[in-house]
Design a protein around this motif. Structure first.
Motif, mmCIF file in Angstrom:
data_model
loop_
_atom_site.group_PDB
_atom_site.id
_atom_site.type_symbol
_atom_site.label_atom_id
_atom_site.label_comp_id
_atom_site.label_asym_id
_atom_site.label_seq_id
_atom_site.Cartn_x
_atom_site.Cartn_y
_atom_site.Cartn_z
ATOM 1 N N PHE A 8 50.418 56.476 152.980
ATOM 2 C CA PHE A 8 49.217 57.315 152.904
ATOM 3 C C PHE A 8 49.537 58.796 152.742
ATOM 4 N N ALA A 9 48.506 59.517 152.308
ATOM 5 C CA ALA A 9 48.560 60.977 152.195
ATOM 6 C C ALA A 9 47.302 61.569 152.791
ATOM 7 N N ASP A 10 47.418 62.769 153.338
ATOM 8 C CA ASP A 10 46.252 63.483 153.868
ATOM 9 C C ASP A 10 45.411 64.037 152.725
ATOM 10 N N HIS A 11 44.099 63.930 152.872
ATOM 11 C CA HIS A 11 43.173 64.532 151.909
ATOM 12 C C HIS A 11 42.095 65.348 152.614
ATOM 13 N N GLY A 12 42.439 65.952 153.739
ATOM 14 C CA GLY A 12 41.487 66.804 154.429
ATOM 15 C C GLY A 12 40.463 65.996 155.196
ATOM 16 N N ALA A 13 39.229 66.488 155.237
ATOM 17 C CA ALA A 13 38.194 65.925 156.099
ATOM 18 C C ALA A 13 37.857 64.483 155.789
ATOM 19 N N VAL A 14 38.093 64.034 154.557
ATOM 20 C CA VAL A 14 37.755 62.657 154.191
ATOM 21 C C VAL A 14 38.752 61.662 154.782
ATOM 22 N N GLY A 15 39.937 62.137 155.169
ATOM 23 C CA GLY A 15 40.844 61.280 155.894
ATOM 24 C C GLY A 15 42.199 61.081 155.247
ATOM 25 N N ARG A 16 42.853 60.017 155.674
ATOM 26 C CA ARG A 16 44.221 59.692 155.265
ATOM 27 C C ARG A 16 44.166 58.440 154.392
ATOM 28 N N ILE A 17 44.649 58.557 153.166
ATOM 29 C CA ILE A 17 44.305 57.608 152.110
ATOM 30 C C ILE A 17 45.567 56.978 151.520
ATOM 31 N N PRO A 18 45.590 55.633 151.345
ATOM 32 C CA PRO A 18 46.798 54.953 150.862
ATOM 33 C C PRO A 18 47.082 55.188 149.377
ATOM 34 N N ASN A 19 48.374 55.261 149.081
ATOM 35 C CA ASN A 19 48.882 55.349 147.713
ATOM 36 C C ASN A 19 49.923 54.262 147.498
ATOM 37 N N LEU A 20 50.087 53.880 146.250
ATOM 38 C CA LEU A 20 51.058 52.852 145.878
ATOM 39 C C LEU A 20 52.258 53.523 145.214
ATOM 40 N N VAL A 21 53.465 53.290 145.773
ATOM 41 C CA VAL A 21 54.674 53.945 145.286
ATOM 42 C C VAL A 21 55.722 52.875 144.970
ATOM 43 N N PRO A 22 56.119 52.709 143.706
ATOM 44 C CA PRO A 22 57.174 51.738 143.378
ATOM 45 C C PRO A 22 58.492 52.118 144.042
ATOM 46 N N MET A 23 59.274 51.106 144.395
ATOM 47 C CA MET A 23 60.575 51.349 145.006
ATOM 48 C C MET A 23 61.538 50.247 144.557
ATOM 49 N N ILE B 265 61.219 60.150 150.461
ATOM 50 C CA ILE B 265 60.094 60.726 149.707
ATOM 51 C C ILE B 265 59.797 62.097 150.288
ATOM 52 N N ASP B 266 59.885 63.111 149.467
ATOM 53 C CA ASP B 266 59.507 64.468 149.862
ATOM 54 C C ASP B 266 58.818 65.090 148.657
ATOM 55 N N TYR B 267 57.566 64.713 148.470
ATOM 56 C CA TYR B 267 56.855 65.073 147.248
ATOM 57 C C TYR B 267 55.365 65.116 147.538
ATOM 58 N N LYS B 268 54.700 66.109 146.979
ATOM 59 C CA LYS B 268 53.257 66.243 147.162
ATOM 60 C C LYS B 268 52.514 65.751 145.918
ATOM 61 N N LEU B 269 51.782 64.649 146.072
ATOM 62 C CA LEU B 269 50.814 64.305 145.045
ATOM 63 C C LEU B 269 49.743 65.387 145.006
ATOM 64 N N PRO B 270 49.022 65.544 143.891
ATOM 65 C CA PRO B 270 47.955 66.552 143.843
ATOM 66 C C PRO B 270 46.969 66.390 144.999
ATOM 67 N N ASP B 271 46.562 67.504 145.588
ATOM 68 C CA ASP B 271 45.579 67.551 146.665
ATOM 69 C C ASP B 271 46.064 66.827 147.921
ATOM 70 N N THR B 272 47.365 66.852 148.171
ATOM 71 C CA THR B 272 47.928 66.290 149.401
ATOM 72 C C THR B 272 48.971 67.249 149.949
ATOM 73 N N ASN B 273 49.378 67.006 151.194
ATOM 74 C CA ASN B 273 50.521 67.748 151.738
ATOM 75 C C ASN B 273 51.682 66.792 152.018
ATOM 76 N N GLY B 274 51.862 65.859 151.107
ATOM 77 C CA GLY B 274 52.966 64.929 151.223
ATOM 78 C C GLY B 274 52.495 63.498 151.373
#
Length: 488
Positions: free
Chosen positions: A255-270, A227-236
Motif C-alpha cells: 500500500f501507499a498513503d494517499h492522504g485523507a482518503v486512506g492507505r491504498i493497495p498497489n500491485l508491484v511485480p517482483m 523498494i524506495d520509490y514514490k508513485l505519483p501522489d504518494t510518499n512511498g
C-alpha cells in the motif's frame, strides 16, 4: 485452461484497504485488510487477476462486547481495534490472525471456506503486526515486532507459545527517531525463509520496503531495502504481502498513503535473483497479469443501495459495534432509531459507512426526518477526525437544515418540510483533500455550508468514510429513514 492478459492501473483498489495480506488458492486470490473499529470487520476480498477485486466476506460481525467497541457514552476504539492481519491457507483451512490494541489480545479466526463461517480463538500473548508461517516440518512460527523483529514458535494448535520452542529476535533495525521495521510478512519459498517489512527514511516521512532472507529460522538473516520509490501522489510504497501466480510469476500487493482518503493497495511485480533474494520492479501506474476467468464480472467495491434487501450490501460497515434492534433495512429504507445520547456524529451508534473513493467521489441520499424529536440530528457525513456533516435537526418543533465541520456549525437555515435529498462530494490527494456538502432544492443541487479539509488523522487512523447517521442530544427514540443511496 483459458487465460487472458488483464491490464489495469495502480492503485488497484481506489480506497482505504491498509496492511493488505494476500494469498492464492488455486486460481483465486484472497486479500485481508485492516478494518480497525468498523463492523463487520476483517474484510476478505477476492480476485482472479490481482487487479480487479470484490468483497468475499467479513471474518466477524463484531469482535468483542466492550464499552470501547460498543461506543458506549464517549468510550471509543478510534485508532484501535483490528490491525494488520495475517492471512494464510494451510491443510484445507483459512486463517486470519491479528491483534487489537484496545483489547490487547491476539485473535485467530479459522474457516474451511473464505465465505465463512469463521471460528474465533485466541493466541496467548500480544504480537504486533504479526505474520504466521506453517513450516514444512509441521512447526508453526509467528513473526512480529517493531524495530526489533522476533520469531516465536507456537503450539501446533496456535493457542500459545510452545514451551521450549524457538523464541528469538532475528532482525534489528538501526536506532533512531524514525519508524523502525514493522508490518511483518513471513514466508518459506523454495527452502528459504523470507521476511518483508516497512520502515521509514531517516530524513523524511517516506515509506520504504525492506526484505530479508535466511537459510534457516535460526540462521543469519541478510537483506535491506527493496523498494524506495514514490508513485505519483504518494510518499512511498511499502507494507503488504507477496503472492505467486498459477504460471509462476510473483507480485507484491503493497500500500501507499494517499492522504485523507486512506492507505491504498498497489500491485508491484517482483522476482528472485540468482541468490534467491527478492527484487521488485519500480512501481508503475500500468500493471498487468493473466486471469483464468477473464470474463468474470466483479461486484462493485462502491455500491449504490435502494435498501430493498433485509441484508446489507457487504460494501457497508458500521462505525463501531451496531446496536441490534435499533436499525433495520428493507422495504426501500435504512432506518436508525436513537438509543443513546450523543453530542456529535463521532459518538453516534449505528452510523452506516462506505469507504470514500480516490481521487474523488460523490454520494447522495434521501432523508425522511419526520420521526426525529427535539435535539435530534440525522443526515450524511464524511467521517474522519476532521469530519463534516449535512442533515436535518429538530429544535422546539421546528426543522432546520444544518452543516457542521466537527463541532463548528457552518450553516443553518429553517427548512420547510421533513424530507430532503443530501449530497457530499470529496476530492482527495496526498497533501490536500476537500469535502463539500449540498442539498436538492426544486430539483437543483445547492451548495451548503463550508468546505471541509480532512487529513489522515491518527486519532481515527483510517481513511474517510461516507456515512448515514442519526443522534439525539436530549432524549432517545427519534427515527431517521434513508432511501435511494447513490454512489457516484
Amino acid at each position: 485452461m483459458k487465460t487472458e492478459i488483464i491490464r489495469g492501473t495502480n492503485p488497484i483498489i481506489s480506497c482505504d484497504m491498509p496492511d493488505p495480506d494476500v494469498i492464492r488458492v488455486g486460481d483465486t486470490y484472497y486479500m485481508c485488510s485492516t478494518t480497525m473499529y468498523y463492523m463487520p470487520g476483517g474484510v476478505i476480498l477476492r480476485s482472479y487477476d490481482l487487479i480487479n477485486w470484490e468483497f468475499c466476506s467479513h471474518v466477524y460481525e463484531t469482535l468483542e462486547d466492550t464499552p470501547r467497541q460498543n461506543l458506549d457514552g464517549e468510550n471509543n476504539a478510534y485508532a484501535n481495534g483490528m490491525w494488520a492481519p495475517s492471512l494464510r491457507y494451510h491443510d484445507g483451512r483459512f486463517y486470519v490472525i491479528f491483534i487489537a490494541n484496545d483489547t490487547h489480545k491476539t485473535y485467530c479466526f479459522t474457516a474451511e471456506n473464505p465465505e465463512g463461517p469463521w471460528t474465533k480463538s485466541y493466541i496467548d500473548g500480544f504480537y504486533h503486526d504479526c505474520s504466521v508461517l506453517f513450516d514444512d516440518d509441521g512447526r508453526v512460527y509467528i513473526m512480529y515486532g517493531n524495530r526489533n523483529i522476533r520469531i516465536t514458535e507456537l503450539k501446533p494448535d496456535l493457542s500459545a507459545p510452545l514451551e521450549g520452542g524457538f523464541d528469538k529476535v532475528v532482525i534489528r533495525d538501526a536506532p533512531g527517531d524514525f519508524l523502525g521495521y514493522e508490518g511483518s510478512h513471513f514466508y518459506k519459498i523454495n527452502g528459504k525463509y523470507y521476511a518483508f517489512f516497512i520502515h521509514a527514511a531517516r530524513d523524511e516521512w517516506r515509506r520504504i520496503e525492506a526484505a530479508y532472507m535466511a537459510d534457516s529460522i535460526d540462521g543469519e538473516w541478510v537483506g535491506g531495502d527493496v523498494i524506495d520509490y514514490k508513485l505519483p501522489d504518494t510518499n512511498g510504497v511499502a507494507q503488504g504481502g507477496i503472492v505467486d501466480t498459477p504460471d509462476g510469476r510473483w507480485f507484491g500487493v503493497i500500500f501507499a498513503d494517499h492522504g485523507a482518503v486512506g492507505r491504498i493497495p498497489n500491485l508491484v511485480p517482483m522476482r528472485f535473483d540468482e541468490t534467491g533474494f527478492p527484487v521488485f520492479d519500480t512501481p508503475s501506474e500500468i500493471v498487468e497479469n493473466t486471469s483464468t476467468r477473464p470474463d468474470y464480472v466483479y461486484s462493485p467495491i462502491f455500491a449504490s443501495d435502494d435498501f430493498t434487501s433485509e441484508a446489507l450490501n457487504p460494501a457497508w460497515e458500521f462505525n463501531h459495534n451496531p446496536k441490534s434492534g435499533f436499525w433495520h433495512t428493507g422495504d426501500g429504507k435504512f432506518t436508525i432509531t436513537t438509543e443513546k445520547l450523543s453530542n456529535s456524529v463521532e459518538f453516534a451508534r449505528n452510523t452506516l459507512t462506505q469507504r470514500a473513493k480516490y481521487p474523488e467521489c460523490k454520494a447522495y441520499v434521501t432523508l425522511d426526518a419526520s420521526g426525529l424529536q427535539d435535539g435530534d440530528t440525522a443526515g450524511l457525513t464524511m467521517l474522519q477526525y476532521q469530519y463534516g456533516i449535512i442533515g436535518l435537526t429538530k429544535e422546539q418543533g421546528r426543522t432546520y437544515l444544518v452543516m457542521k465541520s466537527r463541532e463548528k456549525t457552518c450553516a443553518k437555515i429553517l427548512f420547510d418540510g421533513d424530507t430532503v435529498t443530501l449530497g457530499v462530494r470529496g476530492k482527495f490527494s496526498l497533501n490536500h483533500s476537500e469535502v463539500s456538502f449540498m442539498y436538492q432544492k426544486d430539483g437543483e443541487w445547492v451548495d451548503f455550508g463550508e468546505m471541509v479539509y480532512p487529513t489522515f488523522d491518527l486519532r481515527h487512523f483510517v481513511g474517510c468514510r461516507i456515512g448515514l447517521f442519526a443522534y439525539s442530544t436530549e432524549k432517545t427514540g427519534g427515527t431517521a429513514e434513508f432511501s435511494h443511496f447513490v454512489y457516484k
